[in-house]
Structure formats: structure tokens, C-alpha cells
Design an enzyme around this catalytic site. Structure first.
Site, mmCIF file in Angstrom:
data_model
loop_
_atom_site.group_PDB
_atom_site.id
_atom_site.type_symbol
_atom_site.label_atom_id
_atom_site.label_comp_id
_atom_site.label_asym_id
_atom_site.label_seq_id
_atom_site.Cartn_x
_atom_site.Cartn_y
_atom_site.Cartn_z
ATOM 1 N N ARG B 100 0.772 -1.171 -0.098
ATOM 2 C CA ARG B 100 0.195 0.055 0.021
ATOM 3 C C ARG B 100 0.844 0.989 -0.203
ATOM 4 O O ARG B 100 1.117 1.650 1.093
ATOM 5 C CB ARG B 100 -1.033 -0.049 1.238
ATOM 6 C CG ARG B 100 -2.166 -0.986 1.184
ATOM 7 C CD ARG B 100 -3.211 -0.558 0.775
ATOM 8 N NE ARG B 100 -4.300 -1.643 0.810
ATOM 9 C CZ ARG B 100 -4.600 -2.534 0.387
ATOM 10 N NH1 ARG B 100 -3.640 -2.984 -0.422
ATOM 11 N NH2 ARG B 100 -5.509 -3.225 0.632
ATOM 12 N N GLN B 199 -19.000 -3.483 -0.318
ATOM 13 C CA GLN B 199 -18.520 -3.421 1.107
ATOM 14 C C GLN B 199 -19.765 -3.078 1.815
ATOM 15 O O GLN B 199 -19.798 -3.610 2.899
ATOM 16 C CB GLN B 199 -17.510 -2.386 1.389
ATOM 17 C CG GLN B 199 -16.174 -2.525 0.916
ATOM 18 C CD GLN B 199 -16.045 -1.972 -0.426
ATOM 19 O OE1 GLN B 199 -17.000 -1.916 -1.383
ATOM 20 N NE2 GLN B 199 -14.880 -1.748 -0.953
ATOM 21 N N ASP B 240 -11.732 7.858 2.123
ATOM 22 C CA ASP B 240 -10.543 6.982 1.847
ATOM 23 C C ASP B 240 -9.319 7.698 2.293
ATOM 24 O O ASP B 240 -8.470 7.191 2.799
ATOM 25 C CB ASP B 240 -10.457 6.773 0.183
ATOM 26 C CG ASP B 240 -11.359 5.660 -0.233
ATOM 27 O OD1 ASP B 240 -11.910 4.686 0.894
ATOM 28 O OD2 ASP B 240 -11.778 5.386 -1.299
ATOM 29 N N ASN B 250 -12.970 10.542 -1.333
ATOM 30 C CA ASN B 250 -14.123 9.828 -0.886
ATOM 31 C C ASN B 250 -14.318 8.734 -1.814
ATOM 32 O O ASN B 250 -14.081 8.702 -3.142
ATOM 33 C CB ASN B 250 -15.343 10.281 -0.550
ATOM 34 C CG ASN B 250 -15.504 11.116 0.655
ATOM 35 O OD1 ASN B 250 -15.334 12.278 1.036
ATOM 36 N ND2 ASN B 250 -15.815 10.321 1.533
ATOM 37 N N LYS B 251 -14.958 7.674 -1.443
ATOM 38 C CA LYS B 251 -15.406 6.571 -2.152
ATOM 39 C C LYS B 251 -16.186 7.125 -3.105
ATOM 40 O O LYS B 251 -17.063 7.863 -3.005
ATOM 41 C CB LYS B 251 -16.299 5.714 -0.950
ATOM 42 C CG LYS B 251 -16.895 4.435 -1.590
ATOM 43 C CD LYS B 251 -16.017 3.221 -2.011
ATOM 44 C CE LYS B 251 -16.460 2.276 -2.905
ATOM 45 N NZ LYS B 251 -15.535 1.229 -3.234
#
Lengths: 258, 258
Positions: B100, B199, B240, B250-251
Site C-alpha cells: 500500500r 462493502q 478514503d 471519498n469512495k
């Protein structure tokens, strides 16, 4: 796909037809698209009714399937006497109407076929052929209307437009882009997935990409962002039902895109 | 679930831990939730890194998994000499950071663990136990922060609120409702599915319903309609990333709900 051939989903005559040799109504199984292009075969009108209920077809595939359901009943009744033929057609019409209690076009077709059937039986003419012609002509007319709708809508398309679609709006969605492209306009599509049945992912983007358009598939959460980035110039969606006073019942998801 | 026990997804100590007997890092496999509650077991730090890359865990499960990845490396190196131990930890930290590249909290933890490791190896203290404590304390602190965030947010919840969630915002989403309910407020949730990884459908609605809340799952196309019908009183989503100047990434899907 040969040039000038329609994408299979767009050509309603390939979505539902009657196989004279096997005596079966044949329905393109939309549940398996786009990975499998398979047909669902029905020997009886009861099987056709079940196929409609199980969503084997949807949108403009439903009323042709209903029509060919009656054809199947007529095929089965070929050796029977007049009164048995009448009884068979009436039972088929009643059963098939029950599959979609609110779809008025399907009910209209069923009433028409029943009327024609009774007339033909009365005159001792070939019931099966008459029913098959009815179902074929109905399908042909749906294609004609879809082309007209597409041609009409294509006039508001500008060169370079990117059109967002939601759900599967039937053959007109393809014809709209096709007429625009014949007029020399470049047209691209963005399609939402359209949960929960994924009609956009499985049907719309399949038909349009098979038809040679540049298609981008997005999740149902993406339209607002794509619009804010200037990626979308027009939006088109199917209306599930339009009432006589102009009220529109749209697919869930239309509200937040509009 | 026994009273006062947390939903498994909310309890980060149950999401990732080290099994001393087997010498394995154990990660709750979020890809299989909610139908299967199974754990993914890793004997090496390489396996932990791959698990992170394959999305076995996500959100606040990632940095604890990274931590326990280093624990695994320390466990493997127990019989080795000082220089080999150092080399092993450095390699593990480097490999896990690569999973990551943009997750700063994970990089912060890796740097901290490396520093502590070198100190402990230098003093000839128990490296494995020190690393295990580090990973545990990190996870414990995430829980503390999540509780605080939930308690803080619970104050803006009103009695009878229906809260729309998007994606999975971590344990704080649960704690928010839990603190509100301890204050005597009734709280219900609506969760979007959150395509493409679902999710919301698989994690948020699972954690909240396991936690005893009334949860309604909707597709990503439904929020605007639900709002227009007055079904939603508040909306919460995870960010995020938040940058130092207050910018928020954001998502996808947040834009059109907001």
C-alpha cells in the site's frame, strides 16, 4: 458480426421465434447474457408462461414471448376439434395474461390473438399459421416503432456526444446511436450497471458494443462524478410505465441521475 | 452473539491476530463475509503481504495485518543471529510497505516497528514478543480511536434517526449507533450495496445487523429516491484519504448521495 447485421439483443425476431421443425417457442435467455448466448426452448404455453415469470426475457422481449406462447398452444391443438381448439387458446391467453397483470400491451396482444383465433377456428382456417403470423407481425411492428423512436431521438444527438444510459431501454437505444452515426455524428455510450438485475452491464453494454459503439461500463454510484468531470453530455433511460396523463414510472436509480 | 460482545468485524483484535501455537498470522477473510466467517492463515510475512494485496482484509484491517506481518517475520527469525534478524525485519518492512504505497498510517507503523526491532535486537531482548506487543498495541489504539470517533459522532444523532451509510466506514460506524442507543436514542440504518466490492452489502450491513440494529440494504441507485420519500435523516460515509489541507478523497458514489 456481418456488416448491417443487428446485435442479437436488438433484433427482436432473434429474441423470440417459433421453431416449426421442433414445434417449440424459442426465447433468447437474457439471464445468461453476455457470457452465454443460449436459447430457452418451450414445448407448451405453460412453459412459455413460466419462462416469462422466471425473467428469461424482459423489456420488449416479453410481449413477443407471450405471442409465441399462444402460437405454441395453437401448434399443440392442431389435431383437435374446434371446441377443443377454442378451449386451448382461451386457457393459454388466460395463463399468459397472468404472468404480467399490469403490462397492458401484452394484454392487448392476447385479446387480439384470442379474437383472431376464434374467427379462424369458426371459418375452419389454419389456426397455427394465423397465430404465428400474428406473433411475427407484432414483433415486426415493435421493431418498426423502435427504429422510429431511435430515428426521432437521433436528431437531438450532437456530434461527439457521450450518452449515459440506465437499465436497458430496448432496441431504440441502439437505433438512436445508429441513426446518429449514419448522419456522420460520433456517439459514445456510458452505461450504468443497473443493480439488482444488472441490465445495463449485461444487456445495454453488450448490445451497444456488439453494435460497434465505444461503451464504458460504470457502477450505479458513478454517474454524478462522471457528470461533474464533464464526461457525460446526455442521459437516456427507459420508462417502465407511462400513464395516459403523462405520469412516468421509471427504473429505480433514475431519480438520482436526473 | 453474547451480550456486550462486539460484532466480529468491529472487533479488530478478532480481525487480525497471531496464533502463538501454530506460529501464524491469522486474518479474518473479509472477501467471504457475510456467508462464511473464515480466517486466512499466513506462515510467512510474504504470505501476509500477498493477503493484503489480494484484499483479504481492507479498511482498518490493513494496518494491523501489516503489523502482524512483521510479527510473523520476527517469529521466523527467532533462531537466527542478530544480523540475520535485522535483515529479515528490514526485508519484511520493505515488502509490506509496497503493498500500500499510499497508506501513510501503515508506513508509519512499519517505520516504528523497524526502529523498535533494531533497538531490541541491539539489546538482545525478545524480538518476537516486542513485535507482537507493538502490533497488539497498534490495534488496541485503533479500537480506542474508533470508539472515540463513534462517541463523538453519536452526539449529533437524534432519537429515531435513520442513517444512510455508504461503503464500510470501519468500527466507528457501529460505535456511533451503539453510543446513541446507550443514550436511549433509537437508531436505524440504511446501507448502500457499494459496488463494485459490495462493502456495504457484505460488511456494513453484516456488522450492524450482528450488532442488533435494524438494517435495510439498498442498491446504489436508491439513495435519492429513499431521501425523496423521507426515509433517511442522516448520511455517513468513510473518507478514503484526508489530506493535511482538509481535502477529502471519498469512495466513488459519495458525490451523488451528497
Amino acid at each position: 458480426m456481418p456488416k448491417d447485421e443487428l446485435p442479437i439483443l436488438v433484433d427482436l425476431h432473434k429474441n423470440v421465434y417459433f421453431d416449426d421443425e421442433e414445434g417449440e417457442a424459442v426465447i433468447l435467455d437474457r439471464r445468461k447474457l453476455p457470457l452465454d448466448t443460449t436459447h430457452y426452448r418451450c414445448k407448451t404455453y405453460q412453459e412459455v408462461a413460466e419462462a416469462i415469470e422466471k425473467m428469461v426475457t424482459q423489456s420488449l422481449g416479453v410481449s413477443p414471448a407471450a405471442g409465441y406462447g399462444v402460437v405454441t398452444a395453437a401448434y399443440q391443438a392442431q389435431e383437435k376439434n374446434k371446441s377443443e381448439k377454442k378451449k386451448q387458446i382461451r386457457k393459454a391467453v388466460k395463463r399468459i395474461k397472468n404472468t404480467r397483470p399490469t403490462q397492458t400491451s401484452l394484454h392487448y396482444l392476447m385479446d387480439e390473438m384470442l379474437e383472431t383465433a376464434e374467427e379462424k377456428i369458426g371459418k375452419d382456417e389454419n389456426l397455427f399459421k394465423a397465430m404465428r403470423k400474428k406473433a411475427y407481425d407484432w414483433t415486426k411492428n415493435l421493431m418498426k416503432v423502435s427504429r422510429k423512436l431511435g430515428k426521432h431521438t437521433s436528431k437531438i444527438i450532437d456530434d461527439g456526444d457521450t450518452i449515459l444510459t440506465h437499465c436497458y431501454g430496448g432496441p431504440a437505444i441502439y437505433f438512436m446511436g445508429d441513426y446518429a452515426r449514419r448522419d456522420g455524428k460520433e456517439v459514445n455510450y456510458y452505461c450504468t450497471e443497473t443493480r439488482p438485475y444488472l441490465q445495463g452491464a449485461r444487456l445495454t453494454s453488450f448490445a451497444l458494443s456488439q453494435g460497434g459503439f465505444d461503451v464504458t461500463l460504470i457502477t450505479d454510484g458513478m454517474p454524478a462524478y462522471c457528470m461533474s468531470e464533464g464526461l457525460i453530455s446526455k442521459f437516456i433511460t427507459g420508462a417502465d410505465r407511462i400513464s395516459m396523463d403523462g405520469g412516468v414510472a421509471n427504473k429505480i436509480g433514475t431519480c438520482q441521475i436526473a
